[in-house]
Design an enzyme around this catalytic site. Structure first.
Site, mmCIF file in Angstrom:
data_model
loop_
_atom_site.group_PDB
_atom_site.id
_atom_site.type_symbol
_atom_site.label_atom_id
_atom_site.label_comp_id
_atom_site.label_asym_id
_atom_site.label_seq_id
_atom_site.Cartn_x
_atom_site.Cartn_y
_atom_site.Cartn_z
ATOM 1 N N ARG A 83 28.807 31.095 -25.968
ATOM 2 C CA ARG A 83 29.560 29.848 -25.981
ATOM 3 C C ARG A 83 30.694 30.000 -26.998
ATOM 4 O O ARG A 83 30.457 30.355 -28.153
ATOM 5 C CB ARG A 83 28.662 28.695 -26.403
ATOM 6 C CG ARG A 83 29.446 27.410 -26.502
ATOM 7 C CD ARG A 83 28.616 26.291 -27.094
ATOM 8 N NE ARG A 83 29.405 25.090 -27.130
ATOM 9 C CZ ARG A 83 29.345 24.186 -28.102
ATOM 10 N NH1 ARG A 83 28.513 24.346 -29.102
ATOM 11 N NH2 ARG A 83 30.083 23.115 -28.050
ATOM 12 N N GLU A 102 23.768 22.969 -20.616
ATOM 13 C CA GLU A 102 24.904 23.830 -20.930
ATOM 14 C C GLU A 102 24.518 25.307 -20.904
ATOM 15 O O GLU A 102 25.304 26.157 -20.490
ATOM 16 C CB GLU A 102 25.499 23.429 -22.288
ATOM 17 C CG GLU A 102 26.192 22.069 -22.193
ATOM 18 C CD GLU A 102 26.496 21.430 -23.535
ATOM 19 O OE1 GLU A 102 27.605 21.626 -24.023
ATOM 20 O OE2 GLU A 102 25.623 20.732 -24.090
#
Ligand code: ADP
Length: 381
Positions: free
Chosen positions: A74, A367
């Protein structure tokens, strides 16, 4: 490529979160968190990632496993350079480092995580998935601030948006829940966690979002003010004698719900409201007022609204927030069913009344799964 497993790494300033997923069946094989980096036994990010590697090895899921197809990282800020996930090369790492001035708290930790992971497995494909990427489709009319164009371009002052991985995942999961093709659905996604943002998604494509140059803009959040007259900053500086750093801390850490009532957890605010606490009630009312403004604004931006999806800690759990945010909007075609809204659960679910023209849903975000999917798609090509 042989394996079907993807390790997702989220390297923050003081913690590293990880999840190992098998993309063959979506199974979550392992997950964990290494905290307090720099404070105690975990000296730095190198030590933290070594600990992650050791924890995985102890579970028989080590980084050297032939099953591991890739690592997905990320990365918070992709600027205008990264509008899609990127296969990590030396050049990509340099480009992410160049974006540090735009995300001084986040990108350095993300880069460190990438570097250490590459040192541990130099041969393994690694992918950067950006929080800003989903919003790169915003038209210039939504992405630009109305300031001098030369100055804006020189310093990269424009609206990038964040939580993009979540908005992407939830807008698609909403279409799936409704049995529709995402291309035919206009959706408002309300990601309400400690940080909070709204997005307007037309046919799967983001056309506006509430966070801007930084995550400070937009909704009232746990500790951030969201929208504020920028002249308040000049006023606090000139009249209040506050420094830029002090105002930065005020607006990012001591504002929003915590600034208004001393608590940033919606559960605690709910308890206090039930006891008649006025500060908690006012904080809730301000939070809701801002949320309703964005729902109205994005309904107009989209022209035709088909669905509203609530997600993240507050959005998934607070029936009171959902009810208050959409109360008295039948003229907009929005009707929440009180009984459905009160049902708790971890699955995506509809909470609108049968008579509601707009579908209202609670859609848990994921996510890590989204980062793993985007990573796997890129390395499988
Ligand atoms: P982030 O990822 O931004 O840290 P989360 O999406 O995990 O945040 O959301 C955290 C917030 O969710 C908490 O601060 C709290 O306000 C809210 N929250 C969590 N559980 C509940 C609940 N059962 N009811 C109301 N709010 C909740």
């Amino acid at each position: 490529m042989n394996g079907s497993r993807v390790l997702v790494l989220n390297s923050g300033s003081s913690s590293v979160k990880y999840q190992l997923l098998d993309m063959a069946d979506g199974a979550r094989l392992s997950s964990g968190l290494v905290e307090r980096i720099g404070e105690g036994p975990v000296a730095d990010h190198t030590a933290a990632l070594k600990q992650v590697a050791e924890e995985l090895t102890d579970q028989g899921l080590g980084l050297d496993s032939p099953e591991l197809a890739a690592i997905g990282h990320r990365v918070v800020h992709g600027g205008t350079r990264f509008t899609e996930p990127a296969l990590i090369t030396d050049e990509v790492v340099e480009e992410i480092e160049k974006l540090v001035p735009l995300a001084p708290l986040h990108n350095p930790a993300n880069v460190t995580g990438i570097k250490v992971a590459r040192a541990l497995r130099p041969d393994l494909p690694q992918v950067a998935v950006f929080d800003t990427a989903f919003h790169s489709t915003m038209p210039e009319s939504a992405a630009r601030y109305a300031i001098d164009t030369g100055t804006a371009d020189r310093f990269g002052v424009r609206r990038y948006g964040f939580h993009g991985t979540s908005h992407a995942y939830v807008s698609r999961a909403t279409a799936k829940l409704l049995g529709k093709d995402v291309a035919e659905l206009n959706t408002i996604v309300l990601h309400l966690g400690n940080g909070a943002s709204a997005s307007a998604v037309r046919g799967g494509v983001c056309v506006d979002t509430s966070m801007g140059l930084t995550p400070l803009e937009g909704l009232v959040m746990g500790t951030r003010s969201g929208d504020i007259d920028p002249a308040a900053i000049f006023h606090l500086s000139r009249v209040g004698g506050m420094s830029t750093d002090e105002i930065d801390t005020l607006l990012n850490k001591r504002s929003g719900l915590i600034g208004l009532c001393g608590d940033n957890d919606m559960r605690e605010i709910g308890r206090r409201m039930a006891e008649g606490d006025e500060a908690a009630q006012l904080a809730f009312d301000i939070y809701i007022h801002r949320l309703r403004k964005y729902v109205g604004a994005y309904t107009a931006v989209l022209g035709r609204l088909d669905a509203i999806a609530f997600t993240a800690g507050v959005g998934e759990n607070s029936a009171a927030v959902r009810e208050a945010a959409l109360r008295d909007l039948p003229a907009f075609g929005i009707e929440v069913d009180a009984v459905r809204n009160a049902v708790r659960g971890s699955a995506a679910r509809l909470i609108s009344a049968g008579s509601s023209r707009v579908a209202v849903a609670v859609v848990p975000t994921d996510e890590e799964l989204e980062i793993a999917s985007q990573t796997f798609d890129l390395v499988s090509d």
